[in-house]
Design an enzyme around this catalytic site. Structure first.
Site, mmCIF file in Angstrom:
data_model
loop_
_atom_site.group_PDB
_atom_site.id
_atom_site.type_symbol
_atom_site.label_atom_id
_atom_site.label_comp_id
_atom_site.label_asym_id
_atom_site.label_seq_id
_atom_site.Cartn_x
_atom_site.Cartn_y
_atom_site.Cartn_z
ATOM 1 N N ASP A 46 -6.989 3.290 -6.905
ATOM 2 C CA ASP A 46 -6.554 2.582 -5.699
ATOM 3 C C ASP A 46 -5.034 2.664 -5.639
ATOM 4 O O ASP A 46 -4.365 3.014 -6.613
ATOM 5 C CB ASP A 46 -7.069 1.130 -5.713
ATOM 6 C CG ASP A 46 -7.126 0.540 -4.296
ATOM 7 O OD1 ASP A 46 -6.605 1.172 -3.360
ATOM 8 O OD2 ASP A 46 -7.671 -0.570 -4.138
ATOM 9 N N ASP A 92 -3.005 2.051 2.453
ATOM 10 C CA ASP A 92 -3.422 1.526 3.757
ATOM 11 C C ASP A 92 -2.818 0.149 3.986
ATOM 12 O O ASP A 92 -2.258 -0.455 3.069
ATOM 13 C CB ASP A 92 -4.958 1.461 3.834
ATOM 14 C CG ASP A 92 -5.583 0.760 2.639
ATOM 15 O OD1 ASP A 92 -5.141 1.009 1.499
ATOM 16 O OD2 ASP A 92 -6.498 -0.054 2.838
ATOM 17 N N GLY A 110 -10.105 -4.632 3.702
ATOM 18 C CA GLY A 110 -9.750 -5.930 4.291
ATOM 19 C C GLY A 110 -10.891 -6.932 4.308
ATOM 20 O O GLY A 110 -10.874 -7.868 5.109
HETATM 21 N N1 GUN Z 1 -9.075 -3.495 -2.512
HETATM 22 C C1 GUN Z 1 -9.686 -4.505 -1.869
HETATM 23 N N2 GUN Z 1 -9.490 -4.408 -0.529
HETATM 24 C C2 GUN Z 1 -8.740 -3.315 -0.330
HETATM 25 C C3 GUN Z 1 -8.224 -2.674 0.851
HETATM 26 O O1 GUN Z 1 -8.402 -3.121 1.980
HETATM 27 N N3 GUN Z 1 -7.501 -1.508 0.642
HETATM 28 C C4 GUN Z 1 -7.295 -0.989 -0.597
HETATM 29 N N4 GUN Z 1 -6.620 0.153 -0.714
HETATM 30 N N5 GUN Z 1 -7.781 -1.581 -1.696
HETATM 31 C C5 GUN Z 1 -8.492 -2.722 -1.570
#
Ligand code: GUN
Length: 645
Positions: free
Chosen positions: A86, A121, A187
């Site tokens: 992430d 994002d 989100g």
């Molecule tokens: N982890 C939990 N929610 C989100 C999100 O909306 N975007 C990203 N990149 N990681 C997350």
């Protein structure tokens, strides 16, 4: 994404990464590289196929960054399977700071050898204003666009949009059209944490329906076993879970239907990997680190046990029933299930023609199931096109006895009127008596007077007042000898209308066709015209399997490309020998194709070369690039007798 098995929007798929193929649906456990409670290798033995970790945390921590840049992220966390990273979006949402930019973050993930890279994002909260959410969708999309995606590289492009359905739709369409090969729904953590599962139903469904089906959908943060089945039903392929360890730290244990506190537990469940290794008391007395590790193991096992069950249900074609039963385990889950029922109109397009499993009818809420919605739409149209005297037969959802049945057939053939059978608080034309799910049903027989009345009023509204009879005496009509129609012929036409569209029945089965019944069961079997079999009625679901001759009659009656897929001429040659049709060779197709329905395969000149069963709906066909689109069963160069199937 390659499809292995499908049931409505739920699917089992294979997703290829540089470090191996993942079979979905699955959960990627979150690994905090600073604090590894259970090694990823051990997670494998509990069911994990891949893991997710955070590139932002790695980059910010000197020791981790150096090692990751030198040896790669796989070596950093000692895992040789697929790793998703992430971007730090979530940390920036929680802590409010972000010192890196999108390109730099993506580049760092590349350098450390991540298999699935996430762009930076913009996290939209459920209570963000429309304007904020819209800007976040636009900005997230332009961040996706500024990334050049290399060959074989998988970039995750999150679908944001807060609770605004039009924004979720826009985000899904934009991200699908981009080079993102993986689509997380973002989100949603605040909604998951506050159990607003009904809102999640809308978000997930909108995202899935408006996305490219060849790209997997990931629900960011949605790893609680309680919400997995419902999400998979709506088309989610991937989840991530940090909760297994977060909950473990708080002494909380995941179960398929919710969460329980260790202190309130009497015994550990037998399915848990820690059963027999500890007693509840021993766990409570253990050092906190040991307890956290043990409960983490338990929690991961709960997650993957649920994933296994969900996959099994997809294979059995009864995930809906599982979700329906599980919906009662928590009021918020039930509310979400009811929301799914309200959105049945969206689900009908993805619904298969029939299922292997019998239909479970509980009460009037079952009438909102997409299959019953499709049936009720058919009945309305059937009546609209047959506005004539209509008699509601005086027996319930079960077929009448043999003797009465003889009388009813006799009446049917002597009088030109609609005969409707009461069935599951609604009414169905008697012609559909053997068709799924009318016969393939297990019903509670619970009557809902209000729905029943409403359904009757609906019939009256279509047919006209005074032309619908609830109780008409069933007299012996042996004095009348003239027959105006043939029950079996009308029956096969009505089934064909349901299966292939209104008025196809008459074109497929003209007046002169011959109907062969099974000697053993008396059921309809083969339909012939000039000694050629056109179709066979299947005993298990009452629908037809077409032959090439039958397919040609439909092709002549239905405007191009209705009920067919057109393939390249090379493929046509191959399919004409009986081989399956692959997605990538389809050049044109009917968007209205129903999954698992008979589908005609034609060459570029609309010549029928084969007929088979569609593996997906017409909504999905255009998206997939690999795998089988139509499983052929008849073709022009190897004509098989369908009765041998
Ligand atoms: N982890 C939990 N929610 C989100 C999100 O909306 N975007 C990203 N990149 N990681 C997350």
């Amino acid at each position: 994404m390659e499809l292995v098995h499908r049931d409505g929007l739920a699917r089992i798929g294979k997703f290829k990464t540089k470090h191996g193929v993942i079979e979905t649906p699955t959960v990627l456990p979150v690994i905090n590289p600073n604090k590894i409670t259970i090694t990823p290798e051990e997670m494998k033995s509990l069911g994990a196929q891949g893991i997710i970790t955070n590139s932002y945390i790695i980059r910010r921590t000197d020791a981790l960054r150096e090692k990751a840049l030198k040896d790669g992220v796989h070596s950093l966390v000692s895992f040789d399977g697929p790793i998703m990273t992430d971007s730090g979006t979530f940390q920036s949402y929680v802590y409010g700071d972000m010192e890196y930019d999108n390109r730099g973050i993506v580049d760092f993930q590349r350098k450390i050898g991540s298999d699935i890279i996430t762009i930076l994002d913009i996290f939209s909260k459920p209570d963000d204003t429309y304007g904020m959410a819209r800007d976040a969708v636009d900005e997230t999309y332009s961040r996706m666009r500024e990334i050049e995606v290399g060959d074989g590289e998988i970039i995750a492009g999150p679908v944001q949009g807060s609770v605004y359905q039009d924004l979720r739709e826009k985000a899904a369409r934009l991200m699908s059209s981009s080079d993102a090969g993986y689509l997380p729904v973002g989100g949603v953590v605040p909604l998951l944490e506050s159990y607003q599962y009904d809102k999640l139903v809308d978000i997930v469904l909108t995202a899935r329906m408006n996305s490219d089906f060849s790209k997997p959908i990931h629900l960011f943060g949605g790893g609680h076993p309680m919400f997995l089945a419902i999400s998979v039903l709506l088309g989610v392929d991937f989840f991530d879970s940090a909760s297994y360890v977060k909950y473990a730290r708080d002494g909380r244990m995941l179960y398929p239907d919710g969460t329980r506190d260790l202190v309130k537990l009497r015994t550990l469940p037998r399915w848990s990997p820690i059963y027999g290794k500890y007693t509840v008391k021993e766990l409570l007395d253990a050092e906190s680190e040991e307890r956290t590790a043990a409960l983490s193991r338990h929690n991961l096992a709960a997650i993957f046990m649920e994933i296994n069950e969900i996959k099994e249900r997809i294979f059995q074609n009864n995930l809906w029933q599982y979700v329906e039963s599980r919906a009662r385990s928590h009021p918020y889950l039930y509310r979400a299930f009811r929301r799914i029922l309200e959105r049945n109109g969206d689900l009908v397009g993805f619904e298969p023609l029939y299922r292997k499993a019998s239909f479970h009818y509980y009460d009037s809420y079952s009438n909102s199931h997409p299959t019953l919605k499709r049936l009720s739409e058919f009945t309305e149209r059937f009546l609209t096109e047959n506005r004539k005297e209509t008699v509601i037969l005086p027996f319930g959802s079960r077929n009448p006895g043999k003797r009465d049945y003889g009388i009813i057939r006799d009446i049917y053939e002597k009088y030109d009127m609609n005969l409707l059978v009461p069935w599951c608080n609604t009414y169905v034309p008697i012609e559909l008596e053997d068709t799924y799910p009318i016969e393939q049903i297990i019903s509670s027989d619970i009557t809902d007077e209000r729905l029943h009345r409403n359904e009757l009023l609906k019939v009256e509204k279509i047919i006209g007042k005074g032309w619908v009879f609830e109780k008409k005496e069933m007299k012996d009509h042996s004095d009348i000898t003239e027959k105006s129609r043939n029950f079996n012929l009308e029956k096969i036409r009505a089934v064909a209308d349901l299966q292939f569209g209104h008025s196809v029945g008459k074109a497929l089965f003209p007046d002169g066709c011959r109907i062969i019944t099974s000697r053993a069961t008396g059921r309809l079997r083969n339909i012939l015209l000039n000694d050629q079999i056109l179709a066979t009625m299947r005993a298990q679901d009452g629908f037809f399997t077409l032959t090439v001759a039958g397919a040609e009659r439909i092709r002549d009656a239905v405007e191009y490309p209705g009920l067919r897929v057109s393939v390249t001429d090379d493929s046509a040659e191959y399919n004409s020998k009986g081989f399956n049709v692959f997605f990538k060779f389809i050049t044109e197709y009917d968007r209205g194709i129903v999954a698992s329905n008979e589908t005609i395969v034609v060459d570029s000149k609309d010549n029928v070369v084969a007929v088979g069963r569609a593996s997906v709906s017409g909504r999905e066909i255009g998206d997939y690039r690999s795998g089988v689109a139509v499983k052929t069963h008849h073709s022009i160069k190897s004509i098989k007798d369908p009765s041998e199937e």
